[in-house]
Design an enzyme around this catalytic site. Structure first.
Site: not given
Ligand SMILES: [Zn+2]
Length: 315
Positions: A118, A162
């Site tokens: 992120h 993920d």
């Molecule tokens: Zn994650």
């Protein structure tokens, strides 16, 4: 198989903080006890120059000195401390070292943390400070170009499994044709404003093993028509597991192991070196998360053995 850790740089968190920091040390403990084929090595910190291959120098300095503004710090989700800054560098360093080890002939190597997808070029987010896969990819390309100035650029595929979208990685490589970003993630999960990867696959809540593995198969097939990598960085997130607090999907231990083996197979069939990282995992029970990760290492050791046999027979 070499695997790099930095869990002994403990990031102090306030009591009740929701990030399961203990999972890193626990994973190392279990690998040490159960999988002697995993050679554990301390991660070195990534340098300012390495981080600057991806990140804005002003952001790198603000993290180092603890001068991020409070909003930017909240967006990361960890309070600042010198240990936080050091740990973030080591986590990138671990992926850098895993990539080098995989590229140097081992074929496969790992980071016991990392997968901080992120993080954008100029800001952190969602427990991610720096983007380890992005820095490691760019550095591998730089080192590849230095070794052989006449060769084509090293092409890197980031396979992000993920459960959350790899939005930072997607934005960093948005206009870079030498890096292919693939993300399979929960449609209704964080981040709620998604970036465009080269290939995004959105999964519905409750997605089970069969549906997931089918989607993965299609995605790998699609990618193989569009991109030929010389290096793969794989984010083997444990958070698609049915026992995860945040994942919203319903994969079993077997389903996740089949996922890992499919990715390792895909790399092995093409003889492309692969480095993998742990990314997310927020099990209701932390042991669930760690078990998914241990299974990933067990599968990876089989691929390391194949690479070793190949090297031995060509020597
Ligand atoms: Zn994650």
């Amino acid at each position: 198989m070499h695997a790099y850790y930095a869990d002994h740089f403990v990031l102090p968190l306030p009591p009740g903080h929701r990030f399961p920091m203990a999972k890193y040390a626990r994973l190392r403990q279990r690998l040490q006890g159960e999988l002697p084929g995993v050679v554990l090595r301390e991660a070195l910190p990534a340098s300012d120059g390495e981080l600057a291959l991806v990140h804005a120098p002003a952001y790198v300095q603000a993290v180092a000195q603890g001068t991020l503004d409070p909003r930017a710090q909240r967006e990361i989700g960890f309070p600042w401390s010198p240990a936080m800054a050091e740990r973030a560098r080591r986590s990138v360093g671990a992926t850098v070292q895993a990539v080098r080890q995989a590229m140097a002939g081992d074929g496969i190597a790992a980071n016991l943390a990392g997968g901080t997808h992120h993080a954008h070029a100029d800001r952190g987010s969602g427990f991610c400070v720096f983007n380890d896969a992005a820095v490691a990819a760019r550095l591998a390309q730089t080192e590849h170009a230095r070794r052989d100035r006449t060769s084509a650029p090293l092409r890197v595929a980031v396979i992000d499994l993920d459960v959350h979208q790899g939005n930072g990685t997607a934005s960093i490589f948005a206009r870079d044709e030498t890096v292919f970003t693939l993300s399979l993630h929960g449609a209704r999960n964080f981040p709620f404003r998604k970036e465009a990867s080269d290939l995004d696959v959105e999964l519905p809540d409750g997605c089970d093993d069969d549906a997931y593995l089918e989607a993965l198969e299609r995605a790998l097939e699609d990618m193989s028509h569009r991109f030929e990598p010389g290096l793969i960085i794989y984010l083997a997130g444990a958070d698609p597991h049915e026992g995860d607090r945040l994942g919203r999907l319903r994969l079993s231990f077997d389903g996740l192991e089949a996922r890992d083996r499919r990715v390792f197979d895909w790399a092995w069939q093409r003889r492309v070196p692969l480095a993998f990282t742990m990314a997310g995992g927020y099990g209701h029970d932390i042991e669930t998360t760690v078990q998914v990760q241990v299974n990933t290492y067990r599968a990876a050791l089989d691929y390391r053995a194949r690479w070793a046999r190949r090297t031995a027979s060509s020597a």
